[in-house]
Motif scaffolding. Structure first.
Motif, PDB file in Angstrom:
ATOM      1  N   GLY A  29      -3.582  -3.380  -0.026  1.00  0.00           N
ATOM      2  CA  GLY A  29      -4.904  -2.886  -0.357  1.00  0.00           C
ATOM      3  C   GLY A  29      -5.387  -1.756   0.515  1.00  0.00           C
ATOM      4  O   GLY A  29      -6.493  -1.273   0.348  1.00  0.00           O
ATOM      5  N   ALA A  31      -3.485   0.935   0.800  1.00  0.00           N
ATOM      6  CA  ALA A  31      -2.984   2.126   0.130  1.00  0.00           C
ATOM      7  C   ALA A  31      -3.962   2.524  -0.956  1.00  0.00           C
ATOM      8  O   ALA A  31      -4.340   1.732  -1.796  1.00  0.00           O
ATOM      9  CB  ALA A  31      -1.616   1.844  -0.465  1.00  0.00           C
ATOM     10  N   THR A  32      -4.382   3.733  -0.928  1.00  0.00           N
ATOM     11  CA  THR A  32      -5.343   4.213  -1.898  1.00  0.00           C
ATOM     12  C   THR A  32      -4.768   5.457  -2.542  1.00  0.00           C
ATOM     13  O   THR A  32      -3.655   5.859  -2.258  1.00  0.00           O
ATOM     14  CB  THR A  32      -6.663   4.577  -1.199  1.00  0.00           C
ATOM     15  N   ALA A  33      -5.569   6.051  -3.400  1.00  0.00           N
ATOM     16  CA  ALA A  33      -5.125   7.301  -3.991  1.00  0.00           C
ATOM     17  C   ALA A  33      -4.879   8.306  -2.872  1.00  0.00           C
ATOM     18  O   ALA A  33      -5.596   8.319  -1.875  1.00  0.00           O
ATOM     19  CB  ALA A  33      -6.209   7.809  -4.936  1.00  0.00           C
ATOM     20  N   ILE A 432      -6.223  -3.019 -11.915  1.00  0.00           N
ATOM     21  CA  ILE A 432      -6.184  -2.675 -10.495  1.00  0.00           C
ATOM     22  C   ILE A 432      -6.699  -3.885  -9.708  1.00  0.00           C
ATOM     23  O   ILE A 432      -7.713  -4.492 -10.083  1.00  0.00           O
ATOM     24  CB  ILE A 432      -7.017  -1.398 -10.216  1.00  0.00           C
ATOM     25  N   PRO A 433      -5.961  -4.264  -8.655  1.00  0.00           N
ATOM     26  CA  PRO A 433      -6.418  -5.432  -7.897  1.00  0.00           C
ATOM     27  C   PRO A 433      -7.671  -5.130  -7.078  1.00  0.00           C
ATOM     28  O   PRO A 433      -7.909  -3.977  -6.700  1.00  0.00           O
ATOM     29  CB  PRO A 433      -5.246  -5.746  -6.969  1.00  0.00           C
ATOM     30  N   MET A 488      -6.629   3.825 -12.940  1.00  0.00           N
ATOM     31  CA  MET A 488      -7.706   3.636 -11.968  1.00  0.00           C
ATOM     32  C   MET A 488      -7.135   3.833 -10.566  1.00  0.00           C
ATOM     33  O   MET A 488      -5.982   3.492 -10.309  1.00  0.00           O
ATOM     34  CB  MET A 488      -8.283   2.234 -12.099  1.00  0.00           C
ATOM     35  N   LYS A 489      -7.961   4.401  -9.679  1.00  0.00           N
ATOM     36  CA  LYS A 489      -7.505   4.621  -8.304  1.00  0.00           C
ATOM     37  C   LYS A 489      -8.531   4.090  -7.326  1.00  0.00           C
ATOM     38  O   LYS A 489      -9.720   4.422  -7.432  1.00  0.00           O
ATOM     39  CB  LYS A 489      -7.340   6.121  -8.050  1.00  0.00           C
ATOM     40  N   LEU A 490      -8.048   3.310  -6.389  1.00  0.00           N
ATOM     41  CA  LEU A 490      -8.938   2.814  -5.337  1.00  0.00           C
ATOM     42  C   LEU A 490      -9.230   3.946  -4.366  1.00  0.00           C
ATOM     43  O   LEU A 490      -8.312   4.582  -3.853  1.00  0.00           O
ATOM     44  CB  LEU A 490      -8.263   1.644  -4.610  1.00  0.00           C
TER      45      LEU A 490
ATOM     46  N   GLN B  26       4.477  -0.379  -3.691  1.00  0.00           N
ATOM     47  CA  GLN B  26       3.768   0.169  -2.540  1.00  0.00           C
ATOM     48  C   GLN B  26       3.869   1.678  -2.506  1.00  0.00           C
ATOM     49  O   GLN B  26       2.929   2.359  -2.173  1.00  0.00           O
ATOM     50  CB  GLN B  26       4.346  -0.425  -1.267  1.00  0.00           C
ATOM     51  N   THR B  29       1.635   3.041  -4.934  1.00  0.00           N
ATOM     52  CA  THR B  29       0.217   2.896  -4.623  1.00  0.00           C
ATOM     53  C   THR B  29      -0.325   4.130  -3.946  1.00  0.00           C
ATOM     54  O   THR B  29      -1.498   4.423  -4.042  1.00  0.00           O
ATOM     55  CB  THR B  29      -0.023   1.735  -3.653  1.00  0.00           C
ATOM     56  N   GLU B  30       0.537   4.810  -3.260  1.00  0.00           N
ATOM     57  CA  GLU B  30       0.034   5.983  -2.574  1.00  0.00           C
ATOM     58  C   GLU B  30      -0.533   6.996  -3.547  1.00  0.00           C
ATOM     59  O   GLU B  30      -1.360   7.809  -3.192  1.00  0.00           O
ATOM     60  CB  GLU B  30       1.136   6.603  -1.710  1.00  0.00           C
ATOM     61  N   THR B  31      -0.064   6.884  -4.783  1.00  0.00           N
ATOM     62  CA  THR B  31      -0.644   7.815  -5.746  1.00  0.00           C
ATOM     63  C   THR B  31      -1.507   7.105  -6.785  1.00  0.00           C
ATOM     64  O   THR B  31      -2.382   7.700  -7.353  1.00  0.00           O
ATOM     65  CB  THR B  31       0.469   8.600  -6.480  1.00  0.00           C
ATOM     66  N   THR B  32      -1.256   5.801  -6.993  1.00  0.00           N
ATOM     67  CA  THR B  32      -2.006   5.147  -8.071  1.00  0.00           C
ATOM     68  C   THR B  32      -3.050   4.173  -7.559  1.00  0.00           C
ATOM     69  O   THR B  32      -3.935   3.784  -8.290  1.00  0.00           O
ATOM     70  CB  THR B  32      -1.073   4.345  -8.984  1.00  0.00           C
ATOM     71  N   GLY B  33      -2.965   3.774  -6.328  1.00  0.00           N
ATOM     72  CA  GLY B  33      -3.920   2.804  -5.817  1.00  0.00           C
ATOM     73  C   GLY B  33      -3.561   1.387  -6.188  1.00  0.00           C
ATOM     74  O   GLY B  33      -4.303   0.461  -5.904  1.00  0.00           O
ATOM     75  N   VAL B  34      -2.441   1.170  -6.840  1.00  0.00           N
ATOM     76  CA  VAL B  34      -2.054  -0.181  -7.230  1.00  0.00           C
ATOM     77  C   VAL B  34      -1.189  -0.797  -6.141  1.00  0.00           C
ATOM     78  O   VAL B  34      -0.173  -0.230  -5.758  1.00  0.00           O
ATOM     79  CB  VAL B  34      -1.280  -0.179  -8.561  1.00  0.00           C
ATOM     80  N   VAL B  35      -1.612  -1.904  -5.629  1.00  0.00           N
ATOM     81  CA  VAL B  35      -0.793  -2.597  -4.638  1.00  0.00           C
ATOM     82  C   VAL B  35      -0.688  -4.037  -5.051  1.00  0.00           C
ATOM     83  O   VAL B  35      -1.564  -4.571  -5.722  1.00  0.00           O
ATOM     84  CB  VAL B  35      -1.407  -2.542  -3.228  1.00  0.00           C
ATOM     85  N   SER B  36       0.394  -4.661  -4.663  1.00  0.00           N
ATOM     86  CA  SER B  36       0.550  -6.058  -5.014  1.00  0.00           C
ATOM     87  C   SER B  36      -0.034  -6.909  -3.900  1.00  0.00           C
ATOM     88  O   SER B  36      -0.123  -6.475  -2.756  1.00  0.00           O
ATOM     89  CB  SER B  36       2.029  -6.372  -5.197  1.00  0.00           C
ATOM     90  N   GLY B  37      -0.392  -8.098  -4.255  1.00  0.00           N
ATOM     91  CA  GLY B  37      -0.827  -9.024  -3.229  1.00  0.00           C
ATOM     92  C   GLY B  37      -2.329  -9.103  -3.116  1.00  0.00           C
ATOM     93  O   GLY B  37      -3.047  -8.142  -3.342  1.00  0.00           O
TER      94      GLY B  37
END
Lengths: 667, 185
Positions: A29, A31-33, A432-433, A488-490, B26, B29-37
């Motif tokens: 969590g 890691a973001t855009a 998106i979580p 979607m991007k956090l 992971q 995620t650096e580009t999409t913001g999607v991370v697991s967990g």
């Protein structure tokens, strides 16, 4: 054989455990855009793009954030005492806390709605509900002050509120707890729920120019738990949709007993039809008791009026006002898309999200496609009203908001995520979580006819390890998500005030340009205003002493007061003579049993003080106002009861106190 | 024996794939913001164990744990709940027709696996006393579970017995001796 197997399995288990540890994303969590930092960075001195009004939950207040920076701009005191501003402590604001139960110094503030014109946010007022002692507040978005609070009778837990119709004709209040009505005997066994407990939804008329609220009518409804609501818009304007749970009518262990039925309901209310019946005089007057508190911007003082009557329409007598739409498993969110055609029910225990069609509903009503009735309310056939279902979208759907491109965004508490789906074809497009366990979510303008889109904020219920730990209690987190693209991007993650539930947001331009800078002192109609230093005075009337005091950089006038006696009721009426933006002065006096005052430029506020002992009491300005702020101070001499020290007051008169310590100056 | 080795290797593969999956997640995620967990990753050795951690700590539930991971349900079950989780033992899984588990663990059958596991979860923490009466529970997957009482003990769908109950921070785990299968409506 078994003996061999167990080690194998244990080994597997061990590997699994290792695997889990090994697999754990090190910075889940974080890691973001990639461009998140620049997307949320608002240069010093520059403004945010959006005002974001966030409910304060158990803080009872409303907070205001700037987006995309997530900077806290202001906390607006609403239902709870706020000692830092004197809200609820000053004589001027005490009436705002009045209810039929007397003074209530706290509440639980859940939902907000910005006033709308033609279904678009217009930035005039912000409505806020009180969940515990049922009330609705109206905040003036020129001053960011609570301008009005009205109590809701025949209600217990004003959760399904304060949602408005598309031209702010009405603001509604639906009771969470069904209860015996106020005018009936409330001394009944709780297990007579089915017989004696009723629900109500109230429609409060909002004056289009002043914003003043008045209870127009209440609908007497089946005894269920009303949860959330949203008005129809566009083609469905004239209707209001209220979700409910506990159609089982349980009164104990609702955790289990209110989840038995496959479906609860969304009640569709035709409020224009209700208006017709009222015009025909069909409403029943009922004796109740509720407080209506209004803050006057010119007297800078609130008044509280107890009112004694409401008009009630029993929906079982008028079966064309309300229809029940079956909705799976304890619906929570009840959200209407920007076109006004689709109504989304989020059954918090359902494995799908049903989307209902307004047109189909109207047709089903016309064709009488009913499935019996519920407590006298016609039940529409589920299939006849259904547009479709979003299948397996996630676990624990709660709330849905919309963007400007035909997409819906639903928050999922249990699976802890936000899911984007297409309203038209009900396909899940992205997920998106959230960290962790989202409750409400908000898209800028996301419940209006014209969503601004771009940003979504998820308001999470569980924080745990998201920030530096602060003991057992952690502030709830908000997460800013970019919804401008397909994915979607956090962008940002930040702590909030109280426990946010619903929030609202709109682009900054309108509110910004209307924002009040000072109160015009020429318009100050407070009866205790001191409109110039030469009018400063202290007046004794029996054991009441009125101190007419001014504040201007950098002195309080008068600053030497004598002749006060122990047990006197002293009223400090402070007028801030400044006419300069952002120069409030504060006032506090030692031993005061309430709070300080913060007085805005041009404003008058009153603090009551009863001195408890013989002493010289210091008072001072609490808001750093100027280079000589620390010099902005004074003394009150308090003499014993029955003392003959006369009232005197002054400023700037130095006397030789060392020679005649007991002499008192009279004026 | 061979079959077990097979399961074990499948699990092994699952782990490796899982790792690879989350790694690539992971990266993306650096580009999409999607991370697991989610909350399963919170470092906390002080709080009471949640339903997932209880399953993780049980040598009798390795199949279940692997399945929960494969189904991506670990995050949900690490959440605030409250949950009632019926946790079939490894032995219970073995009672299924040969190949069933292996089949369910395949990526292409993930939806089936999710449904099967969600049929073992009820939202609300039901205490043992409450289960000891005839009841119908609408499980997370949307299907009903029927509880009857036999010899003073609850029987699930006329077949599964509760072997043990373990209170968790976010609910309660009931160890059962059969995998639950939704009954035809």
């Amino acid at each position: 054989m078994k003996r061999i197997l167990i080690p194998v399995l244990s080994l597997t288990a061990a590997i699994l455990l290792l695997g889990i540890t090994g697999c754990k994303p090190k910075n889940a969590g974080t890691a973001t855009a990639g461009d998140a930092a620049s997307r949320v960075y608002v240069e010093p001195g520059k403004y945010d793009e959006v005002y974001n009004f966030v409910s304060g939950g158990f803080s009872g207040q409303v907070s205001v954030y700037g987006l995309p920076s997530g900077r806290l701009l202001r906390v607006i005191p609403v239902f709870s005492h706020d000692p830092q501003s004197g809200w609820g402590y000053s004589e001027n604001t005490k009436p705002m806390m009045n209810t039929s139960h007397g003074e209530v110094p706290w509440d639980d503030q859940h939902h907000l709605q910005i006033s709308q014109t033609n279904g678009e946010t217009d930035g005039r007022w912000l409505f806020a509900n009180a969940n515990n002692t049922p009330r609705i507040a109206r905040i003036d978005l020129k001053t960011f002050k609570t301008a009005e609070i009205i109590e809701i009778p025949n209600s217990a837990g004003n959760h399904s509120s304060p949602f408005i119709t598309e031209n702010t004709e009405y603001v509604v209040a639906g009771t969470r707890f069904s209860v015996p009505m106020d005018d009936s005997n409330g001394d009944v066994p709780i297990d007579t729920y089915k017989k004696n407990f009723k629900g109500t939804v109230s429609f409060l008329k909002v004056d289009s120019s002043t914003g003043r609220m008045n209870i127009a009518f209440q609908l007497l409804m089946p005894g269920v738990d009303f949860d959330l609501s949203h008005a129809g818009k566009g083609p469905s304007h004239g209707w209001f949709f209220f979700s409910c749970y506990n159609s089982e009518q349980a009164h104990t262990l609702l955790e289990v007993n209110a989840s038995k039925r496959d479906k609860d309901f969304i009640f569709a209310v035709n409020w224009k039809k209700a208006e017709e019946y009222l015009k025909q005089g069909k409403g029943q007057k009922q004796t109740v008791r509720y407080a209506h508190n209004v803050y006057d911007e010119e007297t800078h003082t609130a008044t509280s009026t107890i009112k004694n009557e409401v008009t009630v329409l029993d929906v079982t007598q008028f079966p064309d006002i309300v229809y029940a739409i079956p909705c799976p498993k304890s619906p929570h969110g009840c959200d209407v898309d920007p076109t006004g055609e689709y109504i989304v029910g989020s059954g918090k225990l359902a494995a799908l999200i049903p989307v209902f069609s307004f047109q189909k509903m109207i047709k089903a009503i016309g064709d009488k496609t009913f499935d019996g009735d519920y407590e006298g309310v016609p039940v529409l056939k589920y299939e006849a009203v259904l547009h479709g279902e979003v299948q397996k979208p996630g676990l624990g759907p709660l709330h849905t908001e919309f963007d400007d491109k035909g997409n819906a965004y639903t928050s999922f508490f249990i699976s802890s995520e936000v899911v984007k789906w297409s309203v038209k074809d009900l396909k899940v497009l992205d997920r998106i979580p959230t960290y962790y366990s989202t409750g409400h979510l908000m898209v800028v303008g996301g419940d209006s006819r014209k969503p601004y889109g771009k940003y979504l904020v998820a308001y999470n219920k569980i924080t745990k390890d998201r920030y530096l730990p602060t003991g057992p209690e952690l502030n709830q987190s908000a997460q800013l998500i970019d919804i401008s693209g397909d994915k979607m991007k956090l962008l940002l993650d930040y702590p909030t005030i109280g426990e946010p539930h619903y929030a609202q947001a709109m682009p900054a331009s309108i509110i910004m340009k209307n924002s009040t800078k000072i109160f015009d002192i020429a318009k100050n109609k407070n009866p205790y205003a001191t409109l110039g230093e030469k009018y400063a005075k202290v007046v004794r009337t029996g054991n009441r002493v009125d101190v007419y005091m001014t504040m201007i950089r950098s002195h309080l006038n008068p600053d030497n007061i004598e002749g006060i006696r122990v047990g006197d009721e002293v009223y400090f009426h402070l007028t801030n003579l400044e006419q300069d933006w952002d120069v409030p002065h504060g006032f506090s006096i030692k031993g005061a049993n309430n709070a300080e005052l913060l007085v805005m430029p041009g404003e008058t506020q009153t603090l009551k003080w009863i001195p408890d002992r013989v002493a010289v009491f210091p008072f001072y300005c609490t808001d750093f106002c100027s280079a000589l702020h620390q010099e902005m101070q004074g003394y009150v001499r308090v003499s014993p009861k029955g003392s003959n020290v006369p009232i005197s007051f002054s400023m700037g008169k130095n006397s030789d106190a060392t020679i005649a310590p007991d002499s008192s100056k009279t004026k | 024996m061979r079959k077990l080795f097979f399961i074990a290797s499948i699990l092994f593969v699952a782990i490796i794939t899982g790792c690879a999956g989350s790694n690539s997640d992971q990266q993306s995620t650096e580009t999409t913001g999607v991370v697991s967990g989610g909350q399963e990753n919170v470092q906390d050795d002080v709080s009471q164990k949640d339903v997932v951690k209880i399953a993780l700590g049980s040598p009798d539930h390795t199949t279940l744990v692997a399945a929960l991971k494969q189904a991506g349900l670990v995050t949900s079950l690490s959440n605030a709940g409250p949950f009632t989780v019926f946790a079939p033992t490894n032995e219970a899984f073995k009672k299924l027709p040969a190949g069933t588990v292996e089949d369910l663990m395949k990526d292409e059958n993930k939806d089936k696996l999710i449904n099967a596991l969600q049929y073992h979860v009820f939202v609300s923490a039901l205490q043992p006393d409450f289960l000891n009466q005839e009841n119908t529970l609408n499980m997370v997957d949307g299907n009903d579970l029927h509880i009857t009482v036999e010899n003073g003990k609850p029987l699930l769908n006329g077949k599964a017995h509760i072997i043990a109950s373990i209170p968790a921070s976010n609910g309660i785990v009931y160890v059962i001796d059969e995998v639950l299968l939704p009954q035809a409506k």
